[in-house]
Design a protein around this motif. Structure first.
Motif, mmCIF file in Angstrom:
data_model
loop_
_atom_site.group_PDB
_atom_site.id
_atom_site.type_symbol
_atom_site.label_atom_id
_atom_site.label_comp_id
_atom_site.label_asym_id
_atom_site.label_seq_id
_atom_site.Cartn_x
_atom_site.Cartn_y
_atom_site.Cartn_z
ATOM 1 N N ASN A 51 0.828 -1.207 0.000
ATOM 2 C CA ASN A 51 0.000 0.000 0.000
ATOM 3 C C ASN A 51 0.862 1.257 0.000
ATOM 4 O OD1 ASN A 51 -2.405 -1.461 0.046
ATOM 5 N ND2 ASN A 51 -2.504 -1.493 2.272
ATOM 6 N N SER A 52 1.861 1.296 0.873
ATOM 7 C CA SER A 52 2.748 2.462 0.929
ATOM 8 C C SER A 52 3.511 2.641 -0.378
ATOM 9 C CB SER A 52 3.733 2.315 2.093
ATOM 10 O OG SER A 52 3.078 2.374 3.333
ATOM 11 N N LEU A 53 3.978 1.536 -0.950
ATOM 12 C CA LEU A 53 4.759 1.621 -2.183
ATOM 13 C C LEU A 53 3.909 2.117 -3.341
ATOM 14 C CD1 LEU A 53 7.508 1.048 -3.514
ATOM 15 C CD2 LEU A 53 6.676 -1.259 -4.014
ATOM 16 N N VAL A 54 2.701 1.577 -3.488
ATOM 17 C CA VAL A 54 1.817 1.983 -4.581
ATOM 18 C C VAL A 54 1.452 3.457 -4.450
ATOM 19 C CG1 VAL A 54 -0.491 1.682 -5.545
ATOM 20 C CG2 VAL A 54 0.913 -0.311 -5.046
ATOM 21 N N ILE A 55 1.045 3.861 -3.257
ATOM 22 C CA ILE A 55 0.644 5.252 -3.040
ATOM 23 C C ILE A 55 1.807 6.208 -3.291
ATOM 24 C CG2 ILE A 55 -0.099 6.906 -1.280
ATOM 25 C CD1 ILE A 55 -1.797 4.675 -0.057
ATOM 26 N N SER A 56 2.973 5.897 -2.730
ATOM 27 C CA SER A 56 4.126 6.797 -2.849
ATOM 28 C C SER A 56 4.609 6.910 -4.289
ATOM 29 C CB SER A 56 5.263 6.311 -1.944
ATOM 30 O OG SER A 56 4.858 6.282 -0.596
ATOM 31 N N LEU A 57 4.664 5.781 -5.001
ATOM 32 C CA LEU A 57 5.119 5.819 -6.390
ATOM 33 C C LEU A 57 4.144 6.578 -7.285
ATOM 34 C CD1 LEU A 57 6.653 2.293 -7.116
ATOM 35 C CD2 LEU A 57 7.830 4.489 -7.038
ATOM 36 N N PHE A 58 2.866 6.304 -7.144
ATOM 37 C CA PHE A 58 1.876 6.999 -7.958
ATOM 38 C C PHE A 58 1.900 8.503 -7.682
ATOM 39 C CE2 PHE A 58 -0.006 2.961 -9.138
ATOM 40 C CZ PHE A 58 -0.591 3.245 -10.363
ATOM 41 N N VAL A 59 1.986 8.876 -6.415
ATOM 42 C CA VAL A 59 2.017 10.295 -6.064
ATOM 43 C C VAL A 59 3.278 10.959 -6.610
ATOM 44 C CG1 VAL A 59 2.251 11.897 -4.135
ATOM 45 C CG2 VAL A 59 0.562 10.093 -4.036
ATOM 46 N N ALA A 60 4.430 10.302 -6.451
ATOM 47 C CA ALA A 60 5.684 10.900 -6.917
ATOM 48 C C ALA A 60 5.667 11.122 -8.427
ATOM 49 C CB ALA A 60 6.862 10.011 -6.516
#
Length: 292
Positions: A89-98
């Protein structure tokens, strides 16, 4: 021949003198090493306590080396909090946001800094003021809006919110950089028949890649560490992030210090790896900004 010999000897002398460090250089080096050790000391203590048993921690305290090596704290945090799910969850959210925030920042900054949109100074000022607004003031309006949209308790809501927040900062930063972009280069590209899109893709982006890389790293790390808005929007256990899982452990009174240290270590390892991977890009971006 004499001239060649003198040239070779002068080169050798210059090479020797280049390797001689002054007292100021050694002092600076020692200070930098000391500062690095001070910065790494909390991480070292955290790592040591993550592999201790509870008995070792209670008997010798947090600053001693473990007498009995164990991974019980890591296994406990891994299983009780469903760490792989929280990590994804953290990886998906952070990558998409970045990625999305960088794209929005580039497009907005190109329009404001190079496109010379009418009133661009006031637009950038409004973006800067909005970026300075505390997150506490955004919670209720965002909660009401996403509740009505049916996106409450979803990762998409967090992605949208932080994409806007991060791109506001990126727009403010990049627009000031693009505002000083050499006009001669842009005019030459326009004379050659390049469109606005071609100018952005073939002229502006290659020059600004170092700065964009720095923004990408910062956006990823900032989003990864976010706690307040995800806490208010992610109620389900299947959509929560690693900081929320760590906060859940900290809220338990019976939580052992070694397990908490293991949880903290696991939560920061991904960001450390991310920094190591993009370290060269980050240093290039900072150097490019300094040279500019």
């Amino acid at each position: 021949m004499i001239a060649l010999l003198s040239t070779d000897s002068s080169r050798k002398i210059s090479k020797k003198t280049k390797h001689v460090r002054s007292a100021g250089d050694w002092t600076t080096l020692i200070l930098l090493i000391t500062a690095a050790l001070l910065v790494l000391f909390p991480l070292l203590v955290l790592t040591v306590n993550a592999f201790k048993t509870s008995a070792d921690y209670n008997a010798t305290g947090p600053l001693s080396l473990p007498e009995h090596f164990t991974v019980e704290g890591i296994v406990s945090f891994w299983t009780t909090t469903k760490f792989p799910l929280k990590f994804s969850n953290s990886l998906v959210i952070s990558l998409f946001v970045a990625v999305a925030a960088v794209i929005l920042s580039v497009l907005n900054s190109f329009a404001l800094g190079i496109g010379r949109v009418k009133g661009n100074t006031w637009i950038v000022l409004a973006i800067m003021l909005a970026n300075m607004m505390p997150q506490e003031a955004l919670l209720y309006p965002l909660y009401t809006m996403f509740k009505q949209m049916g996106l409450y308790n979803t990762r998409l809501a967090i992605i949208i919110i932080f994409t806007i927040i991060q791109s506001a900062y990126g727009t403010y930063l990049l627009s000031s950089v693009y505002g000083t972009f050499p006009q001669a280069i842009l005019e030459a590209a326009a004379i050659d028949g390049a469109s606005r899109w071609q100018i952005l893709r073939k002229v502006v982006l290659p020059i600004s890649w170092p700065t964009i890389s720095v923004l990408f790293v910062f956006f990823f790390v900032w989003t990864w560490n976010e706690y307040m808005i995800p806490m208010a929007f992610l109620m389900g256990d299947d959509v929560q992030t690693i900081p929320l899982a760590l906060a859940t452990l900290q809220g338990q009174r019976t939580m052992e210090a070694t397990t908490l240290a293991s949880a903290s270590l696991l939560s920061i390892i991904p960001t450390v790896i991310f920094f190591i991977i993009f370290q060269r890009k980050l240093s290039q971006g900072i150097t490019a900004g300094a040279v500019k």
